[in-house]
Design a protein around this motif. Sequence first.
Motif, PDB file in Angstrom:
ATOM      1  N   ALA A  70       0.823  -1.219   0.000  1.00 37.11           N
ATOM      2  CA  ALA A  70       0.000   0.000   0.000  1.00 37.11           C
ATOM      3  C   ALA A  70       0.857   1.270   0.000  1.00 37.11           C
ATOM      4  CB  ALA A  70      -0.939  -0.007   1.199  1.00 37.11           C
ATOM      5  N   LEU A  93      -7.830  -4.437   6.007  1.00 40.41           N
ATOM      6  CA  LEU A  93      -8.211  -3.095   5.544  1.00 40.41           C
ATOM      7  C   LEU A  93      -7.362  -2.037   6.237  1.00 40.41           C
ATOM      8  CD1 LEU A  93     -12.110  -3.429   5.458  1.00 40.41           C
ATOM      9  CD2 LEU A  93     -10.554  -3.502   3.508  1.00 40.41           C
ATOM     10  N   LYS A  94      -7.105  -2.253   7.510  1.00 42.22           N
ATOM     11  CA  LYS A  94      -6.272  -1.319   8.265  1.00 42.22           C
ATOM     12  C   LYS A  94      -4.856  -1.275   7.697  1.00 42.22           C
ATOM     13  CE  LYS A  94      -7.418  -0.195  12.991  1.00 42.22           C
ATOM     14  NZ  LYS A  94      -7.339  -0.645  14.384  1.00 42.22           N
ATOM     15  N   GLY A  96      -4.089  -1.574   4.708  1.00 36.42           N
ATOM     16  CA  GLY A  96      -4.044  -0.851   3.432  1.00 36.42           C
ATOM     17  C   GLY A  96      -4.717  -1.567   2.272  1.00 36.42           C
ATOM     18  N   PHE A 120     -17.938  -2.100   7.089  1.00 41.14           N
ATOM     19  CA  PHE A 120     -16.837  -1.534   6.302  1.00 41.14           C
ATOM     20  C   PHE A 120     -17.305  -0.909   4.992  1.00 41.14           C
ATOM     21  CE2 PHE A 120     -15.148  -5.273   8.608  1.00 41.14           C
ATOM     22  CZ  PHE A 120     -14.318  -4.610   9.494  1.00 41.14           C
ATOM     23  N   GLY A 121     -18.549  -1.160   4.604  1.00 38.49           N
ATOM     24  CA  GLY A 121     -19.063  -0.685   3.316  1.00 38.49           C
ATOM     25  C   GLY A 121     -18.997  -1.795   2.279  1.00 38.49           C
ATOM     26  N   GLN A 123     -18.454  -1.675  -0.753  1.00 39.24           N
ATOM     27  CA  GLN A 123     -17.418  -1.502  -1.782  1.00 39.24           C
ATOM     28  C   GLN A 123     -16.158  -2.306  -1.489  1.00 39.24           C
ATOM     29  OE1 GLN A 123     -17.915   0.870   0.583  1.00 39.24           O
ATOM     30  NE2 GLN A 123     -15.852   0.915   1.418  1.00 39.24           N
TER      31      GLN A 123
ATOM     32  N   ASN B  14     -10.755   3.264   5.088  1.00 41.42           N
ATOM     33  CA  ASN B  14      -9.331   3.031   5.030  1.00 41.42           C
ATOM     34  C   ASN B  14      -8.599   4.333   4.705  1.00 41.42           C
ATOM     35  OD1 ASN B  14      -6.764   2.276   4.320  1.00 41.42           O
ATOM     36  ND2 ASN B  14      -7.384   1.123   2.519  1.00 41.42           N
ATOM     37  N   LEU B  16      -5.565   5.012   5.818  1.00 43.52           N
ATOM     38  CA  LEU B  16      -4.118   4.796   5.799  1.00 43.52           C
ATOM     39  C   LEU B  16      -3.580   4.883   4.375  1.00 43.52           C
ATOM     40  CD1 LEU B  16      -2.273   4.102   8.254  1.00 43.52           C
ATOM     41  CD2 LEU B  16      -1.949   1.918   7.117  1.00 43.52           C
ATOM     42  N   SER B  17      -4.340   4.354   3.425  1.00 40.81           N
ATOM     43  CA  SER B  17      -3.842   4.392   2.055  1.00 40.81           C
ATOM     44  C   SER B  17      -3.855   5.817   1.506  1.00 40.81           C
ATOM     45  CB  SER B  17      -4.606   3.430   1.140  1.00 40.81           C
ATOM     46  OG  SER B  17      -5.928   3.838   0.987  1.00 40.81           O
ATOM     47  N   GLN B  55     -15.915   6.767   3.317  1.00 37.20           N
ATOM     48  CA  GLN B  55     -16.359   5.524   2.680  1.00 37.20           C
ATOM     49  C   GLN B  55     -17.622   5.062   3.372  1.00 37.20           C
ATOM     50  OE1 GLN B  55     -13.283   2.564   2.779  1.00 37.20           O
ATOM     51  NE2 GLN B  55     -12.177   3.465   1.074  1.00 37.20           N
ATOM     52  N   GLY B  56     -18.450   4.329   2.636  1.00 37.66           N
ATOM     53  CA  GLY B  56     -19.657   3.785   3.241  1.00 37.66           C
ATOM     54  C   GLY B  56     -20.840   4.720   3.065  1.00 37.66           C
TER      55      GLY B  56
END
Lengths: 251, 209
Positions: A70, A93-94, A96, A120-121, A123, B14, B16-17, B55-56
């Motif tokens: 990431a 996910l955390k 990346g 988390f969604g 997507q 997320n 972090l990215s 997000q979401g």
Amino acid sequence: MLKTRIIPCLDVKDGRVVKGINFVDLIDAGDPVEQAKFYSENGADEICFLDISASLENRETIISIVEKTAAEVFIPLTVGGGIRSINNIQNLLKAGADKVSINSAALNDPNVIKIASQYFGSQCIVVAVDVKKNNNHWTVYSHGGTKNTGIEAIQWLRKVEELGAGEILLTSMDKDGTKSGFDLEVLSLASKTLSIPVIASGGVGKIEHFYEGVIKGQANALLAASVFHFNEFSIMDVKHYLKQKNIEVRI
Amino acid sequence: MKRLITIVDYGSGNILSAKKSFSKVIEKNNLNAEVVISENPKFLKNSSHVVLPGQGAFKTCMEGLKNIPGMIEELDNFAVKRARPFFGICVGMQLLADTSSENGNHAGLGWIHGSIEKLPSVDLKMPHMGWNTIKNVGSKSKIIFRETDYYFVHSYYFNCKKRENVVTETYYGINFPSIVNKENIYGLQFHPEKSSDQGLEIIKNFICL
């Protein structure tokens, strides 16, 4: 126009790529980060890591790989294989990952899809579905295609969508490894049934197979492994071919 | 002076990215800047740039912002009153609107007038997921956006009230605003942090504002 995505899949075992690119002068050909970077710089629309580590302990290594990837790769990254819990998903996910792909865990407890997509969604929740044809209909297999669940595939796909999956990774176990092309029949059936995107997987051997996957299979994205790793053709070869055939791709 | 870019952490997705992409841009271009993730609204006071990811669901994101005492107030101070460079990404862009009709009717920040509505799905897969092209539609902004493909994931879009706030449009069943702008405030429907070199280029131009 929305582009058809081409996704290379890398098998990662105990932190190393197995069955990866074997044609470029990478500093370390077994390094997943290097390989992901290579593909990202050479036309991949997303990267997929499939963790095939056998032990739980070795699966921890995928976390640090995702972290490193990431920091170097700026296209979407999906991680699958060995995901058992919401906690696993959160950690990836955390670290990346943009999406996680769940398979057996969803079959064991379909509510995992619902909880994960709410939390988390949608997507970032890809549900991987492995299917095999038995007596004219498709059945879902689990545990890397070794266990017949007895569940009818289209019914399962409908349920998975209802529970909140954002995308389906559909692999034909009949076709996987045969290099004879995607299973276009089950692919188009799935695509027509679902309103979420479908990623086709399993069976690519020739460049024409990608075209068929889009036109006849109506796939929204195409995933392949060995044809890219062994440089039978490159991702850009595929994209130029598709473009010439009037399929929109990112070049 | 050293730029301090703050990515607002309010429990959404997320981030972090996003941070990693900013770090990469700073490192690659040797910029005198630092990127941090913070959930502390006071931190915005010392920041030169603020990024609001997201997000979401709209409602969950808006509640996330509201749950941090003083956050909306400080965001407003930063972006509206002090008019400092501000980036909203994905749902972070949608939060700039007046309202959203995603699962009910919810109020947004109201910085750029318009409403968040569902993309018409006639025969199209939802979410709108993948790489799609942006087209400049004439509205002037300080950042010039390259007309190429960027990575999108969303089912709702920003129906902008004023044409002058639309910088670029993207086609998916309809032409929808993919970048909105009002002076120092930018909203991007796609993910620049996931859009390869062209995405990093946008991040660079933002940091250099």
